[in-house]
Design a protein around this motif. Structure first.
Motif, mmCIF file in Angstrom:
data_model
loop_
_atom_site.group_PDB
_atom_site.id
_atom_site.type_symbol
_atom_site.label_atom_id
_atom_site.label_comp_id
_atom_site.label_asym_id
_atom_site.label_seq_id
_atom_site.Cartn_x
_atom_site.Cartn_y
_atom_site.Cartn_z
ATOM 1 N N GLY A 45 -1.302 22.067 -0.002
ATOM 2 C CA GLY A 45 -0.835 23.168 -0.822
ATOM 3 C C GLY A 45 -0.276 22.786 -2.172
ATOM 4 O O GLY A 45 0.099 23.652 -2.957
ATOM 5 N N TRP A 46 -0.200 21.498 -2.467
ATOM 6 C CA TRP A 46 0.270 21.079 -3.786
ATOM 7 C C TRP A 46 -0.806 21.431 -4.801
ATOM 8 O O TRP A 46 -1.992 21.301 -4.540
ATOM 9 N N ASN A 47 -0.417 21.894 -5.976
ATOM 10 C CA ASN A 47 -1.377 22.227 -7.020
ATOM 11 C C ASN A 47 -0.740 22.014 -8.389
ATOM 12 O O ASN A 47 0.384 21.523 -8.488
ATOM 13 N N ALA A 48 -1.445 22.401 -9.431
ATOM 14 C CA ALA A 48 -0.943 22.207 -10.790
ATOM 15 C C ALA A 48 0.332 23.007 -11.032
ATOM 16 O O ALA A 48 1.213 22.562 -11.774
ATOM 17 N N PHE A 49 0.449 24.182 -10.412
ATOM 18 C CA PHE A 49 1.672 24.969 -10.578
ATOM 19 C C PHE A 49 2.872 24.268 -9.940
ATOM 20 O O PHE A 49 3.968 24.276 -10.493
ATOM 21 N N THR A 50 2.658 23.649 -8.810
ATOM 22 C CA THR A 50 3.735 22.901 -8.160
ATOM 23 C C THR A 50 4.155 21.735 -9.049
ATOM 24 O O THR A 50 5.347 21.458 -9.202
#
Length: 123
Positions: A82-87
């Protein structure tokens, strides 16, 4: 330190390693991000709260976009669980603001001169 924790928990991996003994992004963690934090603190030194928040975006948004590019177009970074650029954007923004808060506290401390340690003084 936070990156090392995130890597250990399995949210981010760096398949291409600079050195075999490092499983983190050495260049980013030990060169680029610390320099960016120092520069960010200098740029926001005399800013008000609104200026600090806006300038934080000038640092964290481009870094998150570059990280997103590396994750989607190269094999340098892999996001998982669930990690992404927003995180990444949120975590970098938070750490910039925390470093700014810490430096602001340090700047507010009394500026006392450190006594000179000269053992031959007074002879």
């Amino acid at each position: 330190m936070l990156d090392k924790l995130v890597v250990r928990k399995g949210y981010i991996s760096y398949p291409v390693k600079l050195f075999k003994s490092f499983d983190i992004s050495f260049i980013f963690d030990y060169l680029l991000y610390p320099i960016a934090c120092v520069y960010y603190n200098q740029v926001t030194k005399s800013s008000n709260l609104f200026g600090i928040l806006i300038k934080t975006l000038f640092f964290s948004v481009p870094m998150a976009l570059v990280e997103h590019f590396f994750e989607t177009r190269t094999s340098l970074i892999n996001f998982k669980k669930g990690w992404n650029a927003f995180t990444s954007f949120y975590s970098m923004t938070f750490t910039f603001l925390m470093s700014r808060t810490f430096i602001a506290i340090i700047r507010k401390l009394p500026n006392k001169q450190i006594p000179e340690n000269n053992p031959h003084k007074g002879e």
